[in-house]
Design an enzyme around this catalytic site. Structure first.
Site, mmCIF file in Angstrom:
data_model
loop_
_atom_site.group_PDB
_atom_site.id
_atom_site.type_symbol
_atom_site.label_atom_id
_atom_site.label_comp_id
_atom_site.label_asym_id
_atom_site.label_seq_id
_atom_site.Cartn_x
_atom_site.Cartn_y
_atom_site.Cartn_z
ATOM 1 N N HIS A 1 0.326 -1.040 -3.632
ATOM 2 C CA HIS A 1 -0.392 -0.156 -4.561
ATOM 3 C C HIS A 1 -1.673 0.402 -3.931
ATOM 4 C CE1 HIS A 1 2.157 -0.695 -8.127
ATOM 5 N NE2 HIS A 1 2.333 -1.916 -7.674
ATOM 6 N N ASP B 1 -1.221 2.807 -1.386
ATOM 7 C CA ASP B 1 -0.883 4.103 -0.788
ATOM 8 C C ASP B 1 -1.318 5.277 -1.639
ATOM 9 O OD1 ASP B 1 1.132 3.497 -2.644
ATOM 10 O OD2 ASP B 1 2.750 4.327 -1.416
ATOM 11 N N ALA C 1 15.747 -2.991 -6.117
ATOM 12 C CA ALA C 1 15.194 -4.226 -5.570
ATOM 13 C C ALA C 1 13.795 -4.050 -4.991
ATOM 14 C CB ALA C 1 16.129 -4.780 -4.495
ATOM 15 N N GLY C 2 13.266 -2.838 -5.043
ATOM 16 C CA GLY C 2 11.952 -2.597 -4.461
ATOM 17 C C GLY C 2 11.988 -2.422 -2.952
ATOM 18 N N LEU C 3 13.140 -2.068 -2.400
ATOM 19 C CA LEU C 3 13.290 -1.866 -0.961
ATOM 20 C C LEU C 3 13.461 -0.393 -0.610
ATOM 21 C CD1 LEU C 3 15.636 -4.889 -0.150
ATOM 22 C CD2 LEU C 3 13.135 -4.757 0.030
ATOM 23 N N SER C 4 13.133 0.469 -1.562
ATOM 24 C CA SER C 4 13.056 1.917 -1.362
ATOM 25 C C SER C 4 14.396 2.562 -1.046
ATOM 26 C CB SER C 4 12.030 2.259 -0.271
ATOM 27 O OG SER C 4 10.747 1.883 -0.683
ATOM 28 N N GLU D 1 10.249 13.073 -5.104
ATOM 29 C CA GLU D 1 10.248 11.932 -6.022
ATOM 30 C C GLU D 1 9.164 12.067 -7.087
ATOM 31 O OE1 GLU D 1 10.882 7.135 -5.974
ATOM 32 O OE2 GLU D 1 11.265 8.362 -4.219
ATOM 33 N N ASP E 1 6.671 4.754 1.313
ATOM 34 C CA ASP E 1 8.099 4.522 1.455
ATOM 35 C C ASP E 1 8.743 5.557 2.368
ATOM 36 O OD1 ASP E 1 7.565 2.551 -0.367
ATOM 37 O OD2 ASP E 1 8.571 3.554 -2.054
#
Length: 390
Positions: free
Chosen positions: A42, A44, A130-133, A167, A179
């Site tokens: 958090h 970026d 999963a938060g892995l972009s 995005e 990301d």
């Protein structure tokens, strides 16, 4: 230890699927990786510092020129035929996974780039949610394909910004640029030290195996939803705090200023948000320093401190994330933290190789006792960034 059940995408397979779907060969196949963030969460969208790495898990895009003006896209992860996307598609016109594809084309076109008709088939093994972009991997793979197909000549950092805009403004997720930058600029055997204000990068060597260590990524499988407001709320908190403190972004504050801000904002949630961002930026710099000094084990406590800050000051963890971190540390991890935007997703743990199975077993026991879904895990190694693979 590794128990991922996702089948890795195959270059030949996605190219064959393109031929079967569209009746001709693809002009090329491009790949873009997911990412795991070692530290710098958090920060970026606060113009701060991050330290992600590209993963071997990736999204593949087979693409070819079309005589039609718009796009046709197929995902091998989804049922159904091609999704047709009009050349003039605007935010709100396309939903689901295809919105990320449409958003990239929209971002390029509205930035003045000439993007013609194209057909695409996508496949991937980056776990969704999963938060892995996985979304950034899809965006960057599509962006790389369009960049080369139409000879746009866009530099990697600019391509990342355009993918981020897709995005932010087309999909509606107000993420920072980390990301996409990790996906386009990753390097084997290295972490990416990124200044998200200037987009200057440095490659930091990272090979835990050389030290008898592994970076374990644990997918808690907790539902991971960021578009529903909480992520956006944190960003608004930070932007409001920066305005109130008279700085362009929270990255402009140093740890020495925190006592004065605390006195001014006693009990105000904005102070806790500020404290997380300021101390997290400091932790990123310290992790880089220790890695360059060959002090891998020394980053462990910093990972754990990051998690505590995300839990207490930023309030983005959930019980599954906290349970995984606590269990990992109890079983012998040198440090552990949630990674990604939070509210679900993954935890990383720096673990001695000989303790990896025990750490994962400890997490599974803790999850079973809490009634959580059984987690999945894999050992992460830094991989190459977005590129043409065929």
């Amino acid at each position: 230890m590794t128990d991922s059940t996702v089948t890795a995408p195959d270059v030949t397979g996605v190219a064959s699927a393109f031929a079967e779907t569209f009746g001709r060969g693809a002009d090329g196949v491009w790949a873009a990786p997911g990412r795991v963030n070692v530290i710098g969460e958090h920060t970026d969208y606060n113009d701060g510092f991050v330290l992600p790495m590209a993963l071997p898990q990736s999204v593949l895009v087979a693409a070819g020129h079309s005589r039609e003006a718009g796009l046709r896209a197929v995902s091998l992860q989804e049922d159904g035929g091609p999704v047709s996307i009009a050349a003039e598609a605007a935010p709100g016109d396309v939903t689901g996974w295809a919105a990320y594809v449409a958003g990239v084309a929209w971002s390029l076109r509205t930035a003045g780039y000439d993007v013609g008709g194209v057909d695409l088939v996508v496949d991937g093994d980056v776990p969704a949610g999963a938060g892995l972009s996985s979304s950034a991997a899809l965006e960057c793979a599509v962006a790389c394909a369009l960049n080369e197909l139409f000879g746009l000549g866009i530099a990697p950092a600019d391509l990342a910004r355009l993918a981020q805009r897709a995005e932010n403004d087309f999909v509606g997720m107000p993420c920072g640029v980390m990301d996409q930058m990790a996906s386009v600029s990753g390097s084997e055997g290295h972490l990416l030290f990124l200044d998200t204000r200037s987009l200057l990068t440095q490659q930091v060597p990272f090979d835990p195996a050389d030290h008898g260590r592994t970076l374990l990524v644990v997918d808690t499988r907790a539902p991971h939803r960021l578009v529903d407001g909480e992520y956006a709320a944190r960003r608004r908190d930070c932007e409001a705090a920066a305005r109130a403190l008279g700085v362009a972004a929270l990255r402009d504050l140093s740890p020495e200023l925190l006592p004065g801000i605390a006195a001014r904002w006693d009990g105000d949630v904005r102070y806790r948000r500020v404290r997380h961002v300021v101390t997290e930026n400091d932790r990123v710099a310290e992790v880089v320093r220790r890695l360059r000094a060959d002090d891998l084990d020394g980053i462990g406590p910093l990972l754990t401190a990051s998690h505590a800050s995300l839990r207490d000051d930023y309030e983005v963890t959930v019980p599954e994330l906290d349970t995984a971190v606590e269990a990992a540390l109890s079983a012998g991890a040198l440090g552990a933290r949630m990674t990604g935007g939070g509210f679900g997703g993954c935890v990383i743990a720096l673990v001695p190789v000989e303790r990896a199975d025990a750490v994962l077993a400890g997490i599974r026991r803790a999850f079973a006792a809490a009634g959580f879904t059984e987690p999945r895990a894999f050992a992460a190694t830094p991989a190459a960034g977005a590129r043409r693979v065929r």
